[in-house]
Design an enzyme around this catalytic site. Structure first.
Site, PDB file in Angstrom:
ATOM      1  N   THR A  62     -18.183 -11.995  28.117  1.00 49.98           N
ATOM      2  CA  THR A  62     -17.477 -10.970  28.675  1.00 49.98           C
ATOM      3  C   THR A  62     -17.009 -10.603  30.182  1.00 49.98           C
ATOM      4  OG1 THR A  62     -19.668  -9.799  28.813  1.00 49.98           O
ATOM      5  CG2 THR A  62     -18.339  -9.458  26.740  1.00 49.98           C
ATOM      6  N   ASN A 208     -18.245  -6.071  13.521  1.00 51.95           N
ATOM      7  CA  ASN A 208     -18.367  -7.588  13.986  1.00 51.95           C
ATOM      8  C   ASN A 208     -18.094  -8.383  12.500  1.00 51.95           C
ATOM      9  OD1 ASN A 208     -19.493  -7.911  16.645  1.00 51.95           O
ATOM     10  ND2 ASN A 208     -21.077  -6.455  15.813  1.00 51.95           N
ATOM     11  N   HIS A 343      16.067  11.482 -15.600  1.00 55.42           N
ATOM     12  CA  HIS A 343      15.059  10.735 -16.345  1.00 55.42           C
ATOM     13  C   HIS A 343      15.445   9.564 -16.766  1.00 55.42           C
ATOM     14  CE1 HIS A 343      15.566  14.439 -19.407  1.00 55.42           C
ATOM     15  NE2 HIS A 343      16.804  13.455 -19.493  1.00 55.42           N
ATOM     16  N   TYR A 346      17.986   4.108 -13.780  1.00 61.16           N
ATOM     17  CA  TYR A 346      17.964   3.335 -12.696  1.00 61.16           C
ATOM     18  C   TYR A 346      19.290   3.199 -12.004  1.00 61.16           C
ATOM     19  CZ  TYR A 346      18.489  -0.830  -9.871  1.00 61.16           C
ATOM     20  OH  TYR A 346      18.802  -1.492  -8.621  1.00 61.16           O
TER      21      TYR A 346
END
Length: 443
Positions: A62, A208, A343, A346
């Site tokens: 570090t 970790n 309903h 597509y």
């Protein structure tokens, strides 16, 4: 982490792990942010705009990481954070900065007392309460038995006087069992170090492995839920609800159980979301209802209703008061104000005007195997059940279609289009069929 993905790039509630301490530093007023990476520069391209990258040429600890960023040190205080400690908050950092400023010390370190101190460096204090040093514990021999008994540990978050830090980094040596440059060893080279204990150990919890990532995700998610609920959002069952840190929700919205709100999703006020609804990068206006549905990179404006069991795909826009009902899929289409797709339909690559009603099983056949084509449907159009529009085709305002029609030509405004073969009825068909195949005749 046992992963090809660098640890700090693993996702944590909608942000890579590294982005959490960066956000905290920005919230605390940091003017310049430098992230230290390895020589492979794996983090390049994954950091927020304006964040600088410094390269640590070798994995030497570090202290070596901070040395790699030494050229970026200015004249003000230097705040050092760990990329795998994501839950530190801007408020905690501001508090640490204030303690450092008022103490006159050359460094201030954040400490905590976790239930399990395994792996953490122990804070060794002088008789006057100041911090003398940090006894590392990662390798046997770094800390004595007496030091291992200390409950207060180093949280890995520091504020340094920049000039004192720069000088101490030049004198740092790897005199430890691991042979690395430990950043906490810098503290022994400074005049006056304050150890400031944070009351909530969760703020300094590190990650970790994937098990600890899951534990930290639960803590982060609870924090996100609390913030929304304190801002006026009802989360009916937090235990079954996932909300990314990047999601925005307006007041008086209700999020029902088993709903997942991800990415850049924005939800207005007084909405009803869920149950069992997923929103990914979706934008909802006010007073939108969306139960049991899946929305991805689409926009739903105020007063619209979706579902149940609807799928809104990328590029979809539902304008004010529109409806996408049960088992409806819409992709890359503009659905006008007050228009209803109730309903079993597509609609792809289409522009539909306002106040139109598309009957059950309305389909836009928008792909010819080579290219996509658009369907344009005007205002106040009424399609009967089982209508197929073979794009490219345009339907004028106030037009109608007959049931079971395949519309291949443009329909003028106000017209009725019927495109189906006439019915043929064959009398006695069943009797003749059974006579030809007696083994299948009904008993």
């Amino acid at each position: 982490m046992r992963s090809r993905t660098p640890k700090v790039l693993h996702d944590l509630c909608g942000r890579p792990m590294i982005a959490w301490p960066i956000a905290a530093a920005l919230g605390a007023g940091a003017q310049r942010i430098v992230v230290v990476d390895g020589p492979q520069r794996a983090l390049e391209g994954h950091l927020p705009e304006g964040v600088e990258l410094a390269v640590q040429p070798e994995p030497n600890g570090t202290g070596g990481a901070v040395q790699a960023a030494a050229d970026s040190l200015g004249d003000g205080p230097v705040l050092v954070l760990n990329g795998d400690v994501p839950l530190i908050t801007a408020e905690a950092l501001v508090q640490l900065l204030r303690v450092h400023d008022s103490s006159g010390a050359q460094a201030c370190m954040a400490t905590m007392e976790p239930e399990d101190a395994t792996g953490y460096g122990r804070v060794v204090r002088r008789d006057d309460g100041s911090a003398a040093r940090v006894a590392e514990t990662k390798v046997a021999g770094d800390a004595s038995e007496e030091e291992l008994a200390i409950r207060e540990v180093n949280g890995g978050v520091y504020v340094f006087d920049s000039r004192a830090l720069a000088d101490a980094l030049t004198r740092l040596t790897p005199d430890n069992a691991q042979g690395e440059l430990y950043l906490p060893s810098v503290l022994e080279l400074l005049e006056g170090v304050v150890a400031h204990k944070l009351g909530d150990p969760e703020l300094l919890g590190g990650i970790n492995d994937r098990a600890e990532l899951a534990q930290m995700r639960a803590l982060a998610q609870a924090r996100i839920h609390d913030e929304h609920m304190h801002a006026g959002v009802t989360v009916v069952d937090p235990a079954s609800t996932l909300i990314d840190v990047t999601v925005r929700i307006g007041a008086d919205t209700v999020v029902e159980p088993s709903s997942f709100l991800r990415g850049a999703t924005e939800i207005g006020e007084r909405c009803a979301v869920g149950p069992l609804t997923t929103l990914i990068d979706a934008r909802l206006g006010d007073e939108v209802s969306v139960p049991h549905s899946y929305l991805h990179r689409c926009e739903v404006r105020s007063g619209a209703t979706i579902g149940p069991f609807a799928y809104l795909r990328p590029g979809t826009l539902l304008r004010e008061g529109a409806k996408a009902g049960t088992f409806v899929e819409i992709k890359n289409s503009d659905i006008g104000e007050g228009t209803k797709v109730p309903h079993l339909s597509y609609v792809g690559d289409a522009d539909v005007g306002p106040a139109t009603n598309l009957g059950a099983a309305t389909i836009t056949a928008n792909y010819d195997g080579v290219a996509k084509h658009r369907t344009t449907i005007g205002a106040r159009v009424h399609t009967s059940v089982d209508t197929t529009f073979v794009a490219p085709v345009t339907v004028g305002d106030d037009a109608y279609t007959g049931a079971n029609s395949a519309i291949t030509d443009d329909v003028p405004p106000g017209a009725l289009a019927i495109a189906r073969p006439r019915q043929t009825t064959i009398e006695g068909y069943a009797e003749r069929r059974h006579a030809a195949r007696p083994e299948r005749a009904p008993s």
